[in-house]
Write a protein that holds these residues in place. Structure first.
Motif: not given
Length: 361
Positions: A220-227, A196-203, A271-277
């Motif tokens: 995406h998930g960028i709003q997790i580290p940002l907000r 499973t994956t999902g478009h989440l915390y993009e906006t 935080a030890g969270v992986d990112i795939a570009i």
């Protein structure tokens, strides 16, 4: 030569402008005639939009022509470009199969025809001429009825040779009124053993912690580290990977400049969270994966160590990469064999003994 993995690319947004334009000229003059020339079409197709909703409307333009008959045309060119211009060894293509079925059919018949779409995409992706390991991610959609979305999940389970996961796409603001239903769909996917994956915390409109426990990766998930950096500890504990698509956030108006992503990478690394570009919609953006890497480096968003960590994470979190090692390790083993004396070389084996010689010829 470095080989890459791409974990987040939409079939609808993957067609580069020139390929799409030629298809329109040959097969859909009703569309191409709306533009004075190619330059006008490219400007329309690739320019930034103000919101995610406006941006997603462009997908309908491509979905309408990606019929079962036309899909092999687009996929052949997609794989060819991914292999020749992007050095991709692994590619996950995501799309909503229901939206590639004939619109004039009733819903039940469109659901039945989804299997034909999956088979067509699967066969077209298996190209010995351009040896890229390719799998499909089937997208549920926030605008589709629950019955259709459940059928998409069931379909993913029926084709393990072609499909590696399910996703949730569409405007994330529309998830709110359907959270219980979406949780149920993801739980159903888990019960079937589907990734499973999902478009989440993009906006800022797409922040739903209720869905996070059901995802193996986060689209995406960028709003997790940002907000919501307080969630990073949980994300790390689950071993979830963010699929970060840099150009997307400029095209959708989510971010104003690429350097805003530095906070995303810094906080995730800490935080030890992986990112795939990833590229998300390489055609809509008129960009390829190595360009995303270069932009992040030249804008001082990440350094080379961070880039390498993200590239390694992409293979580590790939749902269907068939080897125990990433290509760089396999290449090193192969090159070592060529440099050793013959007798010694015969005692050295590449990881898992699983090297596709065609990649290196």
């Amino acid at each position: 030569m470095t080989l890459y993995a791409e974990l987040h690319r939409h079939l609808g947004g993957s067609v580069v402008p020139r390929i799409l334009w030629r298809y329109f000229q040959r097969n859909r003059p009703d569309i191409s005639s709306q533009f004075a020339a190619y330059d006008a079409f490219e400007d329309f197709y690739t320019r930034p939009r103000k919101t995610l909703e406006e941006y997603l409307e462009l997908h309908t333009l491509v979905e309408s022509v990606q019929t079962q008959e036309a899909l092999p045309y687009f996929i052949y060119r997609l794989i060819r470009g991914a292999y020749i211009f992007e050095n991709l060894a692994y590619l996950e293509l995501r799309y909503t199969p229901y939206l590639r079925t004939p619109e004039h059919l009733p819903q039940n018949e469109r659901i039945e025809k989804m299997a034909e779409i999956v088979e067509t995409v699967g066969r077209a992706s298996q190209q010995t001429e351009y040896p890229v390991v390719t799998r499909q991610i089937l997208c549920m959609h926030s605008k589709l009825p629950g019955e259709v979305n459940r059928a998409i999940v069931d379909l993913a389970a029926q084709y393990p040779e072609y499909v590696c996961a399910v996703d949730l796409a569409g405007g994330d603001a529309q998830y709110r009124d359907r959270l219980d239903e979406l949780v149920s769909l993801y739980a159903h996917a888990q019960s079937l053993g589907i990734n499973t994956t999902g478009h989440l915390y993009e906006t800022t409109e797409g922040c739903y912690p209720e869905l996070l426990p059901y995802l193996m990766r986060i689209g995406h998930g960028i709003q997790i580290p940002l907000r919501h950096p307080e969630l990073l500890k949980e994300v790390a504990a689950r071993g979830q990977c963010l699929e970060v698509c840099p150009t997307t956030y400029l095209k959708t108006g989510t971010l104003q400049e690429i350097r805003q992503l530095k906070t995303v990478f810094d906080r995730c690394f800490d935080a030890g969270v992986d990112i795939a570009i990833c590229t998300d919609n390489a055609g809509l953006h008129n960009v390829r994966l190595p360009f995303e890497y270069e932009t992040l480096l030249t804008q001082d968003v990440i350094g080379f160590d961070g880039l390498q960590a993200c590239q390694e994470a992409a293979f580590r979190h790939a749902f269907a990469w068939p080897h125990n090692s990433q290509p760089s390790s396999m290449l090193s083993a192969l090159l070592r064999r060529t440099r050793l004396p013959r007798a010694e070389a015969e005692t050295v084996e590449a990881p898992s003994g699983l090297i596709n010689q065609a990649w290196f010829q």
